[in-house]
Design an enzyme around this catalytic site. Sequence first.
Site, mmCIF file in Angstrom:
data_model
loop_
_atom_site.group_PDB
_atom_site.id
_atom_site.type_symbol
_atom_site.label_atom_id
_atom_site.label_comp_id
_atom_site.label_asym_id
_atom_site.label_seq_id
_atom_site.Cartn_x
_atom_site.Cartn_y
_atom_site.Cartn_z
ATOM 1 N N GLN A 257 22.159 5.261 74.372
ATOM 2 C CA GLN A 257 22.424 6.554 73.798
ATOM 3 C C GLN A 257 22.850 6.485 72.390
ATOM 4 O OE1 GLN A 257 24.986 9.022 77.127
ATOM 5 N NE2 GLN A 257 25.383 6.571 77.458
ATOM 6 N N ILE B 97 22.935 6.016 68.256
ATOM 7 C CA ILE B 97 22.078 6.157 67.281
ATOM 8 C C ILE B 97 22.039 5.305 66.109
ATOM 9 C CG2 ILE B 97 21.967 8.718 67.674
ATOM 10 C CD1 ILE B 97 23.794 8.999 65.535
ATOM 11 N N HIS C 213 18.977 9.370 72.213
ATOM 12 C CA HIS C 213 19.379 10.540 71.410
ATOM 13 C C HIS C 213 18.830 10.107 69.968
ATOM 14 C CE1 HIS C 213 23.363 10.916 73.932
ATOM 15 N NE2 HIS C 213 22.112 11.607 74.498
ATOM 16 N N SER D 165 30.619 6.040 79.837
ATOM 17 C CA SER D 165 30.974 6.942 80.873
ATOM 18 C C SER D 165 30.110 7.639 81.618
ATOM 19 C CB SER D 165 32.132 7.799 80.652
ATOM 20 O OG SER D 165 31.618 8.678 79.512
ATOM 21 N N SER E 249 32.508 -1.889 81.876
ATOM 22 C CA SER E 249 33.115 -0.877 81.035
ATOM 23 C C SER E 249 34.435 -1.167 81.138
ATOM 24 C CB SER E 249 32.681 0.550 81.322
ATOM 25 O OG SER E 249 33.076 1.387 79.971
ATOM 26 N N ARG E 250 35.349 -0.387 80.168
ATOM 27 C CA ARG E 250 36.816 -0.605 80.298
ATOM 28 C C ARG E 250 37.555 0.195 81.286
ATOM 29 N NH1 ARG E 250 39.298 -2.702 75.791
ATOM 30 N NH2 ARG E 250 37.915 -3.065 73.992
ATOM 31 N N THR E 251 36.800 1.504 81.776
ATOM 32 C CA THR E 251 37.440 1.957 82.800
ATOM 33 C C THR E 251 36.503 2.424 83.884
ATOM 34 O OG1 THR E 251 37.266 3.928 81.391
ATOM 35 C CG2 THR E 251 39.504 3.234 81.866
#
Length: 491
Positions: free
Chosen positions: A267, A269, A287, A406, A429-431
């Site tokens: 995602q 750029i 994107h 996310s 990922s972190r969360t």
Amino acid sequence: MDLAPAPNGESSLKNPVVEVEAVDMASAEVEESLATENTVAIEAEGSQSEYETDSDDSDWDDQSLFEDALQVIRDDQLRDGVVPGACTLDEAIAFRNRLHEIGKAAFVEETIARDTVTAKKLCTAFGIMPPGFLEGAPDQAYHPLLAIAISREFSRRPKLPQYNSIDDAVKLLQQSKNIVVLTGAGISTSLGIPDFRSKDTGLYSQLEHLGLSDPQEVFDIHVFREDPSVFFSIAKDILPTENKYSPTHGFIRLLQDKGKLLTNYTQNIDNIEANAGVVSEKIVQCHGSFATATCVKCQHKVQGDDIFGDIKKGVVPQCLSCQERIAQDALKPQGMKRKRSTNGTHRGRKSDGEDSSEDEDYEIPTPGVMKPDITFFGEDLPDEFGRRLLHHDRDLVDLVIVIGTSLKVAPVAEVPGILPRQVPQIYISRTPVSHTSFDIDLLGDCDVVVSELCRRAGWEFKHEMIPPDEKVDITAVEGYESRHMFKVVGA
Ligand SMILES: [Zn+2]
């Protein structure tokens, strides 16, 4: 098209009319009342998806809209009992399992129809916070919301029970031959590149002086067409950095070197994958990127480098091809060039008296603006995305690794649901995210996670940002068999 078998129960759905109706009602209602809060999730509204998700009759755009607009209750909040009137985590899990077991209609029959639980409470089992505006309303008022919650849970890819531990993750890495890697801003933040689409970053706060009602307007194609200087006033801050890449980019390169990388859907750029040496045939920049730029008037395409000078100066880059044409035009015989003045009368450019029709009126010629080929809000996504996913990757993929995103923004958010359900999925990922079920969640700094995975896989992995003697501590997240937290020892 039939992408993957739905979990059992789909065919036992005998009475879908009520639910479908309810979903429609809720769509309108919630959309209306929360219309101002949905800027992020509807990003892909202009995209022409040629694929369908494996969800039933639901519309993804609506789903991702709710994802953002509705307040979500996370599993740890249910576990900690911090939401008054909500299910406990055990209750919630039991309800979810039951739904997948018996299907939507039977589940509704067994719960709401028999008054064994209120719709308001049942919403919480599926992670949806009863909204404040419904407070005090009769329980029926929660039915539309519950219909969405049930629909969403039911269409969710069920976690594969056989993959849970770090060892499972390492084994999957070692054995897989065609890995799809989905990446987001989180893999570039260690390089100091802001997650500029997210509202919480410093970049957006720098935009206040631009007088935008919403910072995302910087990436709105309509705003760009009206006044490109808005975008170019900040573009230098998000221009790709040269020759730097994070350990996570290095990890993707390593997968490529080992012949295991099927496709990296990014995602981002920033085009940093290229710095790491990931070949362009393996990358889909969902994107777009700064790698090329296109004239908004004549579609003339140039390499991104050609306009970086202007971008760094904060200047709006103009199309050289347009400029050339205008210069040539100026040499053409007079009379082909006329301008209609504001009061509607004609004014000859050099000499008067020439006969000309009104059809030949023209605007003062200006060259087009060179727009970097990043996808703005309101623009179609690159075709390559759906084409490659459906006609290339779907039949080959044997492991999905999602890193540093996310997964809230389409189209990448749809990928885990589009790929065959039996293909294992790992999340780094972190969360954790609650709207998609991964088989194994590896939480922490993604650079740390991937380097530790390499260590355990016995792969040589070097990067200047990873100390050779780094020790990583891994702890199980309480209440989850498949969720693990990575932390550098002493950090
Ligand atoms: Zn042009």
